[in-house]
Design a protein around this motif. Structure first.
Motif, PDB file in Angstrom:
ATOM      1  N   VAL A  14       0.858  -1.184   0.000  1.00 24.74           N
ATOM      2  CA  VAL A  14       0.000   0.000   0.000  1.00 24.74           C
ATOM      3  C   VAL A  14       0.893   1.232   0.000  1.00 24.74           C
ATOM      4  N   GLU A  15       0.914   1.931  -1.124  1.00 29.01           N
ATOM      5  CA  GLU A  15       1.814   3.074  -1.288  1.00 29.01           C
ATOM      6  C   GLU A  15       1.247   3.997  -2.351  1.00 29.01           C
ATOM      7  N   ASP A  16       1.193   5.302  -2.062  1.00 30.19           N
ATOM      8  CA  ASP A  16       0.642   6.247  -3.034  1.00 30.19           C
ATOM      9  C   ASP A  16       1.707   6.889  -3.921  1.00 30.19           C
ATOM     10  N   ASP A  17       2.970   6.784  -3.570  1.00 35.74           N
ATOM     11  CA  ASP A  17       4.054   7.321  -4.398  1.00 35.74           C
ATOM     12  C   ASP A  17       4.387   6.272  -5.458  1.00 35.74           C
ATOM     13  N   GLU A  18       4.100   6.586  -6.710  1.00 32.26           N
ATOM     14  CA  GLU A  18       4.223   5.612  -7.799  1.00 32.26           C
ATOM     15  C   GLU A  18       5.639   5.050  -7.927  1.00 32.26           C
ATOM     16  N   MET A  19       6.660   5.887  -7.765  1.00 32.86           N
ATOM     17  CA  MET A  19       8.031   5.407  -7.908  1.00 32.86           C
ATOM     18  C   MET A  19       8.396   4.426  -6.784  1.00 32.86           C
ATOM     19  N   ILE A  20       8.003   4.737  -5.554  1.00 34.06           N
ATOM     20  CA  ILE A  20       8.270   3.836  -4.435  1.00 34.06           C
ATOM     21  C   ILE A  20       7.466   2.544  -4.610  1.00 34.06           C
ATOM     22  N   LEU A  21       6.220   2.678  -5.038  1.00 30.84           N
ATOM     23  CA  LEU A  21       5.365   1.510  -5.273  1.00 30.84           C
ATOM     24  C   LEU A  21       6.006   0.573  -6.288  1.00 30.84           C
ATOM     25  N   ARG A  22       6.470   1.116  -7.395  1.00 26.61           N
ATOM     26  CA  ARG A  22       7.104   0.302  -8.444  1.00 26.61           C
ATOM     27  C   ARG A  22       8.385  -0.354  -7.922  1.00 26.61           C
ATOM     28  N   THR A  23       9.169   0.366  -7.129  1.00 26.62           N
ATOM     29  CA  THR A  23      10.400  -0.191  -6.555  1.00 26.62           C
ATOM     30  C   THR A  23      10.080  -1.365  -5.644  1.00 26.62           C
ATOM     31  N   LEU A  24       9.087  -1.183  -4.756  1.00 24.35           N
ATOM     32  CA  LEU A  24       8.670  -2.256  -3.850  1.00 24.35           C
ATOM     33  C   LEU A  24       8.166  -3.459  -4.636  1.00 24.35           C
ATOM     34  N   GLU A  25       7.304  -3.202  -5.594  1.00 24.94           N
ATOM     35  CA  GLU A  25       6.725  -4.278  -6.393  1.00 24.94           C
ATOM     36  C   GLU A  25       7.812  -5.043  -7.150  1.00 24.94           C
ATOM     37  N   PHE A  26       8.736  -4.321  -7.771  1.00 26.57           N
ATOM     38  CA  PHE A  26       9.818  -4.946  -8.531  1.00 26.57           C
ATOM     39  C   PHE A  26      10.663  -5.839  -7.634  1.00 26.57           C
ATOM     40  N   ARG A  27      11.073  -5.304  -6.486  1.00 25.08           N
ATOM     41  CA  ARG A  27      11.947  -6.062  -5.585  1.00 25.08           C
ATOM     42  C   ARG A  27      11.250  -7.314  -5.042  1.00 25.08           C
ATOM     43  N   LEU A  28      10.008  -7.171  -4.629  1.00 18.50           N
ATOM     44  CA  LEU A  28       9.287  -8.307  -4.061  1.00 18.50           C
ATOM     45  C   LEU A  28       9.019  -9.390  -5.116  1.00 18.50           C
ATOM     46  N   LYS A  29       8.714  -8.972  -6.342  1.00 20.74           N
ATOM     47  CA  LYS A  29       8.511  -9.950  -7.412  1.00 20.74           C
ATOM     48  C   LYS A  29       9.832 -10.634  -7.756  1.00 20.74           C
ATOM     49  N   LYS A  30      10.914  -9.877  -7.720  1.00 22.31           N
ATOM     50  CA  LYS A  30      12.244 -10.443  -7.957  1.00 22.31           C
ATOM     51  C   LYS A  30      12.556 -11.502  -6.894  1.00 22.31           C
ATOM     52  N   ASP A  31      12.043 -11.306  -5.680  1.00 24.68           N
ATOM     53  CA  ASP A  31      12.228 -12.259  -4.583  1.00 24.68           C
ATOM     54  C   ASP A  31      11.190 -13.395  -4.632  1.00 24.68           C
ATOM     55  N   HIS A  32      10.422 -13.459  -5.722  1.00 21.87           N
ATOM     56  CA  HIS A  32       9.471 -14.545  -5.992  1.00 21.87           C
ATOM     57  C   HIS A  32       8.198 -14.515  -5.144  1.00 21.87           C
ATOM     58  N   TYR A  33       7.774 -13.333  -4.748  1.00 23.06           N
ATOM     59  CA  TYR A  33       6.501 -13.207  -4.043  1.00 23.06           C
ATOM     60  C   TYR A  33       5.429 -12.761  -5.024  1.00 23.06           C
ATOM     61  N   ASN A  34       4.181 -13.113  -4.743  1.00 26.05           N
ATOM     62  CA  ASN A  34       3.043 -12.571  -5.482  1.00 26.05           C
ATOM     63  C   ASN A  34       2.705 -11.239  -4.835  1.00 26.05           C
ATOM     64  N   VAL A  35       2.597 -10.200  -5.633  1.00 29.93           N
ATOM     65  CA  VAL A  35       2.398  -8.854  -5.115  1.00 29.93           C
ATOM     66  C   VAL A  35       1.093  -8.267  -5.642  1.00 29.93           C
ATOM     67  N   VAL A  36       0.303  -7.736  -4.727  1.00 30.52           N
ATOM     68  CA  VAL A  36      -0.908  -6.994  -5.065  1.00 30.52           C
ATOM     69  C   VAL A  36      -0.670  -5.575  -4.571  1.00 30.52           C
ATOM     70  N   VAL A  37      -1.010  -4.581  -5.390  1.00 30.16           N
ATOM     71  CA  VAL A  37      -0.769  -3.196  -4.994  1.00 30.16           C
ATOM     72  C   VAL A  37      -2.074  -2.440  -4.749  1.00 30.16           C
ATOM     73  N   ALA A  38      -1.986  -1.500  -3.830  1.00 32.64           N
ATOM     74  CA  ALA A  38      -3.084  -0.567  -3.566  1.00 32.64           C
ATOM     75  C   ALA A  38      -2.456   0.819  -3.484  1.00 32.64           C
ATOM     76  N   ARG A  39      -3.058   1.787  -4.151  1.00 34.74           N
ATOM     77  CA  ARG A  39      -2.475   3.128  -4.212  1.00 34.74           C
ATOM     78  C   ARG A  39      -3.026   4.080  -3.160  1.00 34.74           C
ATOM     79  N   ASP A  40      -3.982   3.600  -2.371  1.00 34.28           N
ATOM     80  CA  ASP A  40      -4.495   4.408  -1.248  1.00 34.28           C
ATOM     81  C   ASP A  40      -5.108   3.467  -0.218  1.00 34.28           C
ATOM     82  N   GLY A  41      -5.411   4.000   0.945  1.00 34.09           N
ATOM     83  CA  GLY A  41      -5.924   3.184   2.034  1.00 34.09           C
ATOM     84  C   GLY A  41      -7.275   2.570   1.763  1.00 34.09           C
ATOM     85  N   ARG A  42      -8.120   3.296   1.051  1.00 34.91           N
ATOM     86  CA  ARG A  42      -9.453   2.782   0.727  1.00 34.91           C
ATOM     87  C   ARG A  42      -9.350   1.528  -0.151  1.00 34.91           C
ATOM     88  N   GLU A  43      -8.488   1.609  -1.148  1.00 31.97           N
ATOM     89  CA  GLU A  43      -8.259   0.464  -2.040  1.00 31.97           C
ATOM     90  C   GLU A  43      -7.657  -0.703  -1.245  1.00 31.97           C
TER      91      GLU A  43
END
Length: 131
Positions: A14-43
């Motif tokens: 859960v991250e609203d800063d697109e660059m940080i979100l993409r960095t987190l998503e990239f790293r976690l997927k590289k570590d072989h995790y399934n990643v779901v993203v939310a860009r705000d708390g409501r989502e």
């Protein structure tokens, strides 16, 4: 090669800063995790009601519903779900409040991708070894 169970691990980011979100998503997927993203708390709250996750990484400063509210929801409704809070290091009072609400770990922004990987893996091992 990662153990097969890691590929089944679902992490909500859960991250609203697109660059940080993409960095987190990239790293976690590289570590072989399934990643779901939310860009705000409501989502994030909607996704938490729709799917089962093994870990949540959440920023504290989010639009619509704050990271603290997401954390509070998780600890009230999904108390065994581990949560790592992401926040700027200068928000000490907020970070302490997050730990009081039940945050399992804290990562200061900007963060090291290597440290992120290590903390996620450590928390998931601790979480799965108690199940």
């Amino acid at each position: 090669m990662m153990p097969a169970n890691f590929t089944l691990t679902m992490i909500l980011v859960v991250e609203d800063d697109e660059m940080i979100l993409r960095t987190l998503e990239f790293r976690l997927k590289k570590d072989h995790y399934n990643v779901v993203v939310a860009r705000d708390g409501r989502e994030a709250l909607e996704k938490l009601k729709q799917a089962t996750f093994h870990l949540v990484l959440t920023d504290l400063m989010l639009p619509f519903v704050t990271g603290m509210e997401v954390l509070s929801y998780i600890k009230s409704n999904l108390p065994d779900l581990p949560v790592i809070v992401l926040s700027a290091a200068d928000e000490e009072g907020t970070i302490l409040d997050a730990f009081k609400l039940g945050a399992d770990d804290f990562i200061a922004k900007p963060f090291s991708p290597g440290e992120l990987s290590l903390r996620v893996k450590r928390l998931l091992i601790r979480y799965t070894s108690t199940k």
